[in-house]
Design an enzyme around this catalytic site. Structure first.
Site, mmCIF file in Angstrom:
data_model
loop_
_atom_site.group_PDB
_atom_site.id
_atom_site.type_symbol
_atom_site.label_atom_id
_atom_site.label_comp_id
_atom_site.label_asym_id
_atom_site.label_seq_id
_atom_site.Cartn_x
_atom_site.Cartn_y
_atom_site.Cartn_z
ATOM 1 N N ASP A 166 0.810 -1.219 0.000
ATOM 2 C CA ASP A 166 0.000 0.000 0.000
ATOM 3 C C ASP A 166 0.847 1.275 0.000
ATOM 4 O OD1 ASP A 166 -2.276 -1.699 0.247
ATOM 5 O OD2 ASP A 166 -1.844 -1.855 2.387
ATOM 6 N N GLU A 167 1.971 1.228 -0.676
ATOM 7 C CA GLU A 167 2.857 2.403 -0.709
ATOM 8 C C GLU A 167 2.433 3.417 -1.775
ATOM 9 O OE1 GLU A 167 4.032 -0.704 -1.104
ATOM 10 O OE2 GLU A 167 5.369 -1.176 0.566
ATOM 11 N N GLY A 168 1.399 3.079 -2.529
ATOM 12 C CA GLY A 168 0.941 3.999 -3.583
ATOM 13 C C GLY A 168 1.530 3.629 -4.941
ATOM 14 N N LYS A 169 1.798 2.337 -5.133
ATOM 15 C CA LYS A 169 2.413 1.890 -6.384
ATOM 16 C C LYS A 169 1.472 2.074 -7.579
ATOM 17 C CE LYS A 169 3.261 -2.214 -4.577
ATOM 18 N NZ LYS A 169 2.929 -2.064 -3.168
ATOM 19 N N GLN A 212 2.160 -6.012 -3.047
ATOM 20 C CA GLN A 212 2.565 -5.994 -1.628
ATOM 21 C C GLN A 212 3.900 -5.257 -1.453
ATOM 22 O OE1 GLN A 212 1.652 -9.535 -2.788
ATOM 23 N NE2 GLN A 212 -0.414 -8.820 -2.493
ATOM 24 N N ALA A 267 -3.685 -8.249 -3.814
ATOM 25 C CA ALA A 267 -3.255 -6.886 -4.137
ATOM 26 C C ALA A 267 -4.447 -6.128 -4.696
ATOM 27 C CB ALA A 267 -2.162 -6.935 -5.184
ATOM 28 N N GLY A 268 -4.279 -4.854 -4.823
ATOM 29 C CA GLY A 268 -5.371 -4.108 -5.442
ATOM 30 C C GLY A 268 -5.049 -2.650 -5.515
HETATM 31 P P1 IMP Z 1 -2.366 -12.862 2.132
HETATM 32 O O1 IMP Z 1 -1.448 -12.259 1.131
HETATM 33 O O2 IMP Z 1 -3.812 -12.677 1.806
HETATM 34 O O3 IMP Z 1 -2.012 -14.283 2.432
HETATM 35 O O4 IMP Z 1 -2.148 -12.063 3.527
HETATM 36 C C1 IMP Z 1 -0.922 -12.138 4.254
HETATM 37 C C2 IMP Z 1 -0.579 -10.777 4.865
HETATM 38 O O5 IMP Z 1 -0.246 -9.884 3.817
HETATM 39 C C3 IMP Z 1 -1.751 -10.111 5.612
HETATM 40 O O6 IMP Z 1 -1.225 -9.373 6.698
HETATM 41 C C4 IMP Z 1 -2.340 -9.166 4.581
HETATM 42 O O7 IMP Z 1 -3.017 -8.087 5.169
HETATM 43 C C5 IMP Z 1 -1.082 -8.710 3.870
HETATM 44 N N1 IMP Z 1 -1.322 -8.285 2.493
HETATM 45 C C6 IMP Z 1 -1.573 -9.042 1.406
HETATM 46 N N2 IMP Z 1 -1.720 -8.297 0.314
HETATM 47 C C7 IMP Z 1 -1.571 -7.009 0.693
HETATM 48 C C8 IMP Z 1 -1.570 -5.768 -0.016
HETATM 49 O O8 IMP Z 1 -1.738 -5.682 -1.238
HETATM 50 N N3 IMP Z 1 -1.356 -4.659 0.747
HETATM 51 C C9 IMP Z 1 -1.115 -4.717 2.082
HETATM 52 N N4 IMP Z 1 -1.095 -5.838 2.778
HETATM 53 C C10 IMP Z 1 -1.304 -6.993 2.093
#
Ligand code: IMP
Length: 397
Positions: free
Chosen positions: A12-15, A198, A38-39
């Site tokens: 979530d750094e603003g990529k 991430q 991600a999103g």
């Molecule tokens: P998972 O990737 O759904 O298995 O989650 C593992 C950890 O990574 C959790 O703490 C999530 O909140 C974090 N996480 C996964 N994807 C993101 C992302 O795009 N941004 C921030 N945190 C993430």
């Protein structure tokens, strides 16, 4: 020149915004790891479009978008995104490519995820179980959906097989050997941007294990997640916010007090794109940043969301840790040590306003001091500064 855009914190750094702004300098954008965990929300024609799997380069005509083999795909989510783009009349028939080697997230992965969700605070998208099956050599890959006979050897619900058939019939032409494609593009000297999902502190190997995701956002993930040779990427843009956030559980040395967290969360709109969860907020942690710039080989820093800190009288920056009475400037690898960290802060004066500033010389003196402190501490130049949500709110130094 090919480049990678990699998060230096916990995601979530603003990529998303940066990719959108940088697209003019590239011909291709390629994802290499993660999945619909991600999103980013892209603003297109006044519409807010959340994308989880398809690279946001899709909104730029003529740019190619590749989903590399290191990504794990939720087929229903992918169909949703494709349909949405079609409804918007975005033409991407010849611009979207999905690797045949990409693993699928299966219905069983969502069930298994339910237990993990509580422990780690995952996004609940089946990511961990899908990568676990990949490593156990039990996975199904995109290329496999072309053989119903092969799929029969797996215990899949008939509704899922039906979904795979629908995908194959309607969108099977997007599935290809992206290794061949990428190597052809490299030969043609097309400029490729590798989009990390991430951040480095969520990396399965280098992050705050076990509170991490199940892939490698760090550059090794590009090699294994796309088949691109090591020597083809020379520019690594490390992206960091002027403060820190993390979603889900796990150690967070510089987490702010509740009141400051609330202020930062509201000002920075720090709520998850994928899950809507409020993000935990903390001060900038340069012990962590120094570590992640090293393991990512960052060649330049993109500093985002400095405008979120506008109006704060004082800004804190952690530059050392105290663990059990001992000072260190190294980021510990053990979760139980990270949980005991007392950060040692340097305070710098805050600034009035940076929102929308487009030139370095117009930044307040205090912001320049803050930026210079980061550069001196990590020994890497800040080349991009984001000063707002809009595409043009950007300074390139
Ligand atoms: P998972 O990737 O759904 O298995 O989650 C593992 C950890 O990574 C959790 O703490 C999530 O909140 C974090 N996480 C996964 N994807 C993101 C992302 O795009 N941004 C921030 N945190 C993430």
């Amino acid at each position: 020149m090919n480049a990678a855009l990699i998060g230096l914190q916990w995601g979530d750094e603003g990529k998303g915004k940066l990719i959108d702004s940088l697209m003019d300098s590239f011909d291709v954008v390629c994802r290499y790891q993660g999945g619909a965990n991600a999103g980013h929300t892209v603003i297109h024609d006044q519409n807010k479009i959340p994308l989880h799997l398809i690279p946001s380069g899709i909104f730029h005509p003529d740019k190619l978008c590749i989903i590399g083999n290191g990504v794990v795909i939720d087929i229903n989510q992918l169909m949703k995104e494709i349909k949405k783009l079609k409804e918007m009349n975005i033409d991407f028939k010849d611009r979207l490519f999905i690797s045949k080697r990409t693993h699928l997230i299966l219905p069983s992965h969502f069930t298994q995820e339910k237990e993990m969700k509580e422990e780690i605070g995952t996004t609940g998208r089946g990511i961990g179980p899908a990568y676990a099956d990949k490593m156990r050599r039990k996975g199904i890959r995109m290329g496999d959906i072309f053989s119903l006979d092969y799929l029969k050897s797996f215990d899949l619900p008939s509704s899922f097989i039906q979904t795979l058939k629908i995908f194959r019939e309607n969108y099977g032409h997007f599935i290809t050997d992206t290794v061949i494609l990428l190597h052809n593009l490299l030969k043609e000297k097309k400029r490729i941007l590798f989009e990390g999902a991430q951040g480095a502190l969520l990396d399965i190997d280098f992050g705050t294990y076990p509170y991490v995701t199940s892939s490698n956002p760090t550059p090794g993930g590009i090699l294994t997640g796309t088949g691109t040779p090591l020597n083809s990427i020379s520019r690594i843009i490390g992206v960091m916010k002027a403060y820190t956030t993390r979603v889900g559980k796990g150690p967070f040395p510089t987490e702010m007090d509740e009141k400051t967290q609330k202020a930062v969360r509201d000002l920075g709109k720090e709520y998850g794109t994928t899950t809507g969860r409020p993000r935990r907020c903390g001060w900038l942690d340069l012990v962590g940043i120094k570590y992640t710039t090293r393991i990512t080989g960052t060649t330049e820093i993109a500093l985002t969301k400095i405008d979120t800190l506008d109006g704060f009288p004082e800004i804190k920056i952690a530059n050392k840790y105290n663990i059990d009475g001992e000072e260190t400037d190294q980021f510990p690898s053990e979760v139980w040590k990270l949980e005991k960290v007392n950060p040692i802060y340097k305070s710098v004066p805050g600034w009035d306003s940076t929102k929308g500033i487009k030139s370095y010389k117009d930044l307040p003196r205090e912001t320049k001091i803050f930026i210079r402190y980061i550069e001196d501490f990590v020994g890497i130049k800040v080349r991009i500064i984001s000063t707002g949500r809009k595409r043009g709110d950007l300074i390139c130094v």
